[in-house]
Write a protein that holds these residues in place. Sequence first.
Motif, PDB file in Angstrom:
ATOM      1  N   HIS A  41     -12.008  61.958 -41.993  1.00  0.00           N
ATOM      2  CA  HIS A  41     -11.693  61.108 -40.620  1.00  0.00           C
ATOM      3  C   HIS A  41     -13.163  60.617 -40.144  1.00  0.00           C
ATOM      4  CE1 HIS A  41      -7.652  61.868 -40.789  1.00  0.00           C
ATOM      5  NE2 HIS A  41      -7.720  62.815 -40.855  1.00  0.00           N
ATOM      6  N   LEU A  42     -13.164  59.377 -39.750  1.00  0.00           N
ATOM      7  CA  LEU A  42     -14.180  58.947 -39.279  1.00  0.00           C
ATOM      8  C   LEU A  42     -14.479  59.335 -37.912  1.00  0.00           C
ATOM      9  CD1 LEU A  42     -16.452  56.406 -39.589  1.00  0.00           C
ATOM     10  CD2 LEU A  42     -14.796  54.986 -38.442  1.00  0.00           C
ATOM     11  N   GLU A  43     -15.496  59.725 -37.525  1.00  0.00           N
ATOM     12  CA  GLU A  43     -15.916  60.326 -36.257  1.00  0.00           C
ATOM     13  C   GLU A  43     -16.542  59.217 -35.312  1.00  0.00           C
ATOM     14  OE1 GLU A  43     -18.751  63.580 -36.383  1.00  0.00           O
ATOM     15  OE2 GLU A  43     -16.816  64.890 -37.576  1.00  0.00           O
ATOM     16  N   GLU A  46     -19.691  56.561 -35.751  1.00  0.00           N
ATOM     17  CA  GLU A  46     -20.310  56.963 -36.853  1.00  0.00           C
ATOM     18  C   GLU A  46     -20.029  55.763 -37.827  1.00  0.00           C
ATOM     19  OE1 GLU A  46     -20.168  60.930 -39.732  1.00  0.00           O
ATOM     20  OE2 GLU A  46     -17.998  60.058 -39.300  1.00  0.00           O
ATOM     21  N   GLU A  50     -22.352  56.460 -43.079  1.00  0.00           N
ATOM     22  CA  GLU A  50     -22.697  57.941 -42.505  1.00  0.00           C
ATOM     23  C   GLU A  50     -21.486  59.056 -42.670  1.00  0.00           C
ATOM     24  OE1 GLU A  50     -25.616  56.606 -38.759  1.00  0.00           O
ATOM     25  OE2 GLU A  50     -23.452  56.778 -38.526  1.00  0.00           O
ATOM     26  N   CYS A  51     -20.395  58.337 -42.470  1.00  0.00           N
ATOM     27  CA  CYS A  51     -19.271  59.332 -42.780  1.00  0.00           C
ATOM     28  C   CYS A  51     -18.891  59.508 -44.037  1.00  0.00           C
ATOM     29  CB  CYS A  51     -17.993  58.456 -42.221  1.00  0.00           C
ATOM     30  SG  CYS A  51     -16.301  59.470 -42.340  1.00  0.00           S
ATOM     31  N   ARG A  54     -21.599  62.407 -45.009  1.00  0.00           N
ATOM     32  CA  ARG A  54     -21.318  63.483 -44.280  1.00  0.00           C
ATOM     33  C   ARG A  54     -20.046  64.243 -45.080  1.00  0.00           C
ATOM     34  NH1 ARG A  54     -17.278  64.509 -41.205  1.00  0.00           N
ATOM     35  NH2 ARG A  54     -17.008  62.581 -40.493  1.00  0.00           N
ATOM     36  N   GLU A  55     -18.987  63.431 -45.253  1.00  0.00           N
ATOM     37  CA  GLU A  55     -17.816  64.165 -45.554  1.00  0.00           C
ATOM     38  C   GLU A  55     -17.998  64.639 -47.235  1.00  0.00           C
ATOM     39  OE1 GLU A  55     -14.920  65.061 -44.620  1.00  0.00           O
ATOM     40  OE2 GLU A  55     -14.948  64.116 -42.709  1.00  0.00           O
TER      41      GLU A  55
END
Length: 143
Positions: A41-43, A46, A50-51, A54-55
Amino acid sequence: MEKTARPKVAVVVFLLEDKKVLLGRRRSTVGRDTFALPGGHLEFGESFAECAAREVKEETGLDIENIEFLTATNNVVSDALHIVAIVMRAVPADPDQIPQNLEPEKCEGWDWYDWNNLLRPLFGPLEAMPRCGFDPLFPPILA
């Protein structure tokens, strides 16, 4: 006032190594035992890139580079689940690094699979992509 259900936004990543893509077998309720891309899920606040970074790092331990947007898909999975998937692609920053299974409660493990000979079953939204002629290998990633 009645609460209205809203779609969730997810970012998934075609992580490529030559003509192979990284897939993991899902353990979660939705899509259990299907092969899927890393993502989540996109924060708030973000960017898609970046997502994606991170994921992939959270799930596989891999750092990625050359992150780029490919497409978006609209997936009504059930009466209670609607996901807009932002589809990205990238390559490992270190080609010698091996993916780790850092979320074993969500995934059985990660491995590289030939895009033209994928294992089945694929996670629903991913299953439709090759049937429609989608190819994450084209155009090639420019370093």
